[in-house]
Design a protein around this motif. Structure first.
Motif, mmCIF file in Angstrom:
data_model
loop_
_atom_site.group_PDB
_atom_site.id
_atom_site.type_symbol
_atom_site.label_atom_id
_atom_site.label_comp_id
_atom_site.label_asym_id
_atom_site.label_seq_id
_atom_site.Cartn_x
_atom_site.Cartn_y
_atom_site.Cartn_z
ATOM 1 N N ALA A 244 82.067 40.340 9.713
ATOM 2 C CA ALA A 244 80.627 40.579 9.809
ATOM 3 C C ALA A 244 79.879 39.283 9.509
ATOM 4 N N ALA A 245 78.778 39.074 10.205
ATOM 5 C CA ALA A 245 78.000 37.851 10.012
ATOM 6 C C ALA A 245 76.581 38.067 10.524
ATOM 7 N N HIS A 246 75.643 37.335 9.942
ATOM 8 C CA HIS A 246 74.306 37.290 10.508
ATOM 9 C C HIS A 246 74.372 36.591 11.865
ATOM 10 N N HIS A 247 73.713 37.151 12.867
ATOM 11 C CA HIS A 247 73.744 36.581 14.211
ATOM 12 C C HIS A 247 72.334 36.321 14.715
ATOM 13 N N ARG A 248 72.149 35.151 15.271
ATOM 14 C CA ARG A 248 70.897 34.840 15.950
ATOM 15 C C ARG A 248 70.998 35.283 17.403
ATOM 16 N N PRO A 249 69.922 35.785 17.976
ATOM 17 C CA PRO A 249 69.949 36.080 19.419
ATOM 18 C C PRO A 249 70.252 34.820 20.210
ATOM 19 N N ALA A 250 70.922 35.015 21.331
ATOM 20 C CA ALA A 250 71.203 33.874 22.208
ATOM 21 C C ALA A 250 69.904 33.299 22.753
ATOM 22 N N ARG A 251 69.957 32.059 23.197
ATOM 23 C CA ARG A 251 68.777 31.443 23.803
ATOM 24 C C ARG A 251 68.337 32.257 25.015
ATOM 25 N N PRO A 252 67.049 32.270 25.296
ATOM 26 C CA PRO A 252 66.575 33.059 26.446
ATOM 27 C C PRO A 252 67.355 32.734 27.701
ATOM 28 N N PRO B 43 67.984 35.515 11.008
ATOM 29 C CA PRO B 43 68.911 34.690 10.222
ATOM 30 C C PRO B 43 68.778 33.199 10.512
ATOM 31 N N GLY B 44 68.015 32.829 11.530
ATOM 32 C CA GLY B 44 67.797 31.420 11.815
ATOM 33 C C GLY B 44 66.738 30.764 10.949
ATOM 34 N N ASP B 45 66.048 31.536 10.124
ATOM 35 C CA ASP B 45 65.023 30.969 9.252
ATOM 36 C C ASP B 45 65.711 30.280 8.072
ATOM 37 N N GLU B 46 65.686 28.969 8.060
ATOM 38 C CA GLU B 46 66.407 28.213 7.041
ATOM 39 C C GLU B 46 65.837 28.436 5.645
ATOM 40 N N HIS B 47 64.546 28.714 5.550
ATOM 41 C CA HIS B 47 63.945 28.923 4.230
ATOM 42 C C HIS B 47 64.455 30.224 3.609
ATOM 43 N N PHE B 48 64.539 31.277 4.407
ATOM 44 C CA PHE B 48 65.039 32.534 3.861
ATOM 45 C C PHE B 48 66.548 32.474 3.639
ATOM 46 N N GLU B 49 67.251 31.709 4.459
ATOM 47 C CA GLU B 49 68.683 31.522 4.196
ATOM 48 C C GLU B 49 68.889 30.819 2.860
ATOM 49 N N ALA B 50 68.099 29.795 2.594
ATOM 50 C CA ALA B 50 68.217 29.081 1.319
ATOM 51 C C ALA B 50 67.896 30.010 0.151
ATOM 52 N N ARG B 51 66.898 30.858 0.340
ATOM 53 C CA ARG B 51 66.581 31.830 -0.716
ATOM 54 C C ARG B 51 67.746 32.796 -0.935
ATOM 55 N N ALA B 52 68.359 33.240 0.158
ATOM 56 C CA ALA B 52 69.483 34.175 0.033
ATOM 57 C C ALA B 52 70.594 33.566 -0.815
ATOM 58 N N HIS B 53 70.901 32.298 -0.591
ATOM 59 C CA HIS B 53 71.931 31.625 -1.382
ATOM 60 C C HIS B 53 71.474 31.461 -2.831
ATOM 61 N N ARG B 54 70.239 31.057 -3.007
ATOM 62 C CA ARG B 54 69.742 30.815 -4.368
ATOM 63 C C ARG B 54 69.717 32.102 -5.186
ATOM 64 N N PHE B 55 69.304 33.188 -4.579
ATOM 65 C CA PHE B 55 69.254 34.460 -5.301
ATOM 66 C C PHE B 55 70.663 34.938 -5.657
ATOM 67 N N ALA C 52 77.689 45.484 19.573
ATOM 68 C CA ALA C 52 78.416 46.518 18.824
ATOM 69 C C ALA C 52 78.448 46.124 17.352
ATOM 70 N N GLY C 53 77.445 46.591 16.620
ATOM 71 C CA GLY C 53 77.288 46.217 15.219
ATOM 72 C C GLY C 53 76.289 45.091 15.103
ATOM 73 N N SER C 54 75.262 45.296 14.277
ATOM 74 C CA SER C 54 74.244 44.252 14.155
ATOM 75 C C SER C 54 74.791 42.989 13.522
ATOM 76 N N PHE C 55 75.917 43.101 12.800
ATOM 77 C CA PHE C 55 76.570 41.922 12.248
ATOM 78 C C PHE C 55 77.749 41.485 13.115
ATOM 79 N N GLY C 56 77.793 41.982 14.355
ATOM 80 C CA GLY C 56 78.782 41.546 15.324
ATOM 81 C C GLY C 56 80.216 41.850 14.947
ATOM 82 N N GLU C 57 80.429 42.908 14.152
ATOM 83 C CA GLU C 57 81.758 43.146 13.607
ATOM 84 C C GLU C 57 82.686 43.958 14.506
ATOM 85 N N HIS C 58 82.152 44.639 15.523
ATOM 86 C CA HIS C 58 82.977 45.499 16.367
ATOM 87 C C HIS C 58 83.194 44.847 17.739
ATOM 88 N N ARG C 59 84.340 45.112 18.344
ATOM 89 C CA ARG C 59 84.627 44.608 19.680
ATOM 90 C C ARG C 59 84.531 45.748 20.687
#
Length: 657
Positions: free
Chosen positions: A647-655, A139-151, A573-580
């Motif tokens: 629910a949200a797209h989540h980027r992995p934390a920094r190493p 989800p950190g790829d700005e080009h694909f994020e822009a495409r997601a909005h445009r589509f 807990a949830g790939s979109f971080g929705e569960h606690r």
């Protein structure tokens, strides 16, 4: 220690595995072998079938509208493999092929501004799986994020394409896309006659034309021309229920930044179809005319629309679109009341169920059931009607388990668990049997997986991994022996040779069904990140096994199969971080066997008191970090509050240092 998904950089609680592995479990060894085999396999596929620019080597003909999906489908599950722990360069490869195929299809006239010009969402949904997978994996790829909005913008009321009519709450045509409403049908169907042999199993598209009552009547050129003209006028206009799959476009865009415009459009469109179902006495119709009236182009009938209840696939297309919309509604709202739109079609056909053997029943799609049921295809089992016409219900087939399983996965509601239990009780075959097949959707092993979660099929992990490895080996052999040329292959050739398999890995590592193939998103029950390397997926040498699932818990075993190097795994807990995750209970003496947890299991689950050999710790957030030294394993019982966060797209934390 409370933190939410918005605290992307907050360090999650950490636990350390301390149980010696001893002899590595066979499932863990096979799982890591599968990751290695798949890494070899996708490279072999790309080398054999892809040009340097990422496109597919193909010099065959193009159809007027159909076919773009087949190009994208060749790679549909590659980003998912990366998200699970595939090779580092697999994500870049998936993007490279998406870009190459998109340019290739633009040149062939299928694609405009990187989105399909206009086709039905049964096929458009298949086209989009690769794109959705890339968005979820990076989800950190700005080009694909822009495409997601445009589509997604293509379907908002403000879009200049005019795909959506906000007054009537309809997508204006069954074929739609970047070019706006694309009225009509495939040009090849202008004369819909018996020469279209591949369509014969599905029968007549329209069944109320005078003088055309059987497939044989289409041998008359005049009748074929009349059928084509009627299809253009009636099937080629108005809204179709499979357009519900377009809500995945809006949901995917909303997951990036929670722009309410996307959520409001998707929920509003789903609500319009729910109202129509209420008007039809609880039956989800398949067609709406230009004015928003059900049956406007079909003599008042709720059936007869494009890819609807009558033609060609019935429940297979209607049910998939409805469940996709239902799952999206849960992601968008965090509530489960929207699941009703997916439940309705399944309960409707269940009320018409009969018992019969696949071998003795005439059905439009039989090869998949022979593969899934094997020798049990000759045994009486539950059959539900897939289609409806003026004469009533017909085309009886076994239930497609992926649909009720996804409803259960999305909401964990008791009624969805009970629906699965009814199907199991009425089935005439042993749900524990794991068969060595692979279909187009790369699904179909739900029954033995559910039996495993029920505690009745302990060999499922090793059996399904063995099947997956055998299928990879078979596909690799097919690739090695393939002598076709770019001018001689058909556009389904690549799907039959794609050696990437993710169903077994999704079941075992994440506790998630295979993605709904006609345009579903993939909210994983559990997701993993390599904490040291800052990328999604299981680190090298780590195997995972979800062995128990309940409405508010998930249990997973993690095993370090290697001899060197401590691994640090973030469990989300949830790939979109929705569960606690409220608490985690660690088994510090042994890695427990699978316990009861299958939906509908009559054995009540009672959490044992914390005793010697277990530790229970608070978490209070969506993530937990697990440190695994070499030769160590741990079993985690995660106690959850489902859908505690948006629910949200989540980027992995920094190493991590």
């Amino acid at each position: 220690m409370s933190h939410g998904p918005g605290d992307a950089e907050a360090a999650p609680p950490r636990v350390t595995a301390s149980v010696p592995v001893g002899v590595p479990p066979l499932w863990a060894v096979l799982q890591r072998r599968l990751f290695d085999a798949l890494d070899e396999a996708w490279r072999a596929f790309a080398g054999r079938y892809c040009a340097p620019d990422g496109s597919l080597r193909y010099e065959g003909p193009s159809a007027s509208r159909d076919g773009a999906d087949d190009f994208y489908e060749a790679f549909f599950n590659w980003p998912t493999l990366y998200q699970l722990g595939g090779a580092d360069d697999l994500l870049d490869a998936a993007k490279h092929h998406w870009l190459g195929v998109t340019a290739q299809l633009t040149e062939r006239g299928y694609v405009v501004d990187e989105f399909e010009r206009g086709y039905d969402w049964f096929h458009l949904g298949e086209s989009m799986l690769l794109f959705y997978g890339i968005c979820a994996a990076d989800p950190g790829d700005e080009h694909f994020e822009a495409r997601a909005h445009r589509f997604a913008e293509l379907y908002l009321p403000s879009s200049p394409t005019g795909n959506y009519d906000p007054e009537a709450a309809v997508i204006r045509a069954p074929h739609n896309g970047a070019g706006g409403p694309r009225y009509g049908i495939n040009e090849e169907w202008a004369s819909y006659g018996t020469g279209l042999a591949s369509m014969r199993p599905y029968g007549l598209p329209l069944r109320d034309l005078p003088g055309i009552s059987s497939w044989a009547d289409l041998a008359d050129p005049a009748n074929a021309a009349r059928m084509g003209a009627a299809m253009r006028e009636r099937i080629g206009r108005g809204d179709a229920v499979v357009n519900l799959a377009a809500t995945s476009l809006a949901t995917n865009a909303w997951l990036y930044g929670h722009d309410d415009r996307y959520r409001d459009w998707a929920l509003g469109y789903v609500a319009a179809w729910r109202r129509r179902a209420e008007e039809c006495g609880g039956v989800l119709p398949d067609n709406v005319g230009p004015s928003g009236r059900v049956g406007e182009l079909h003599g008042g009938r709720w059936y007869g629309g494009n890819y609807g209840w009558t033609w060609p696939h019935g429940l297979y297309s209607v049910g998939n679109a409805a469940v996709i919309a239902a799952v999206n509604s849960v992601l968008l709202t965090g509530r489960t009341d929207g699941l009703d739109i997916g439940r309705g079609p399944l309960d409707l056909v269940a009320r018409q169920a009969v018992t019969g053997a696949v071998t003795d029943t005439e059905m439009s799609i039989s090869d998949r059931w022979h593969a899934e049921l094997g020798e049990d295809a000759a045994r009486p089992t539950l059959l539900v009607p897939n289609r409806y016409a003026d004469g009533g219900w017909f085309d009886y087939q076994p239930p497609q388990l992926a649909l009720p399983v996804w409803l259960w996965h999305a909401g964990a509601a008791a009624e969805d668990a009970e629906r699965i239990e009814r199907l199991r009780a009425a089935g005439g075959y042993d749900w524990r049997t794991v068969r060595g097949f692979r279909n187009k959707e790369e699904a179909g092993h739900e029954a033995p997986w559910l039996a495993y979660l029920r505690g009745e099929n302990p060999d499922y992990p090793t059996a399904v991994l063995g099947v997956a490895l055998a299928q990879v080996e078979r596909r690799m052999a097919l690739i090695a022996a393939d002598t076709t040329t770019p001018g001689s292959l058909d556009i389904h050739h690549w799907q039959r040779h794609n050696p990437v398999l993710t169903e077994a890995l999704l079941h075992l590592t994440t506790g998630t069904p295979q993605v709904l193939y006609n345009g579903g998103l993939l909210p994983l029950r559990l997701a993993y990140e390599d904490a040291r390397r800052g990328r999604p997926g299981l680190p090298a040498d780590i195997a995972a096994l979800v062995d128990d699932i309940g409405p508010d818990r998930t249990c997973v075993q993690l095993v370090h199969t290697g001899l060197t190097g401590t691994r640090r795994v973030v469990v989300r807990a949830g790939s979109f971080g929705e569960h606690r995750i409220e608490t985690v209970r660690l088994d510090t003496l042994r890695a427990g066997a699978a316990g009861p947890g299958y939906p509908g299991d009559p054995r009540a689950y009672t959490a044992p008191e914390t005793a010697a050999g277990t530790r229970e710790l608070p978490v209070g957030g969506p993530r937990l970090e697990v440190e695994l030294p070499p030769g160590r394993r741990v079993r985690l019982e995660l106690r959850l509050t489902p859908r505690a966060y948006p629910a949200a797209h989540h980027r992995p934390a920094r190493p991590a240092p």
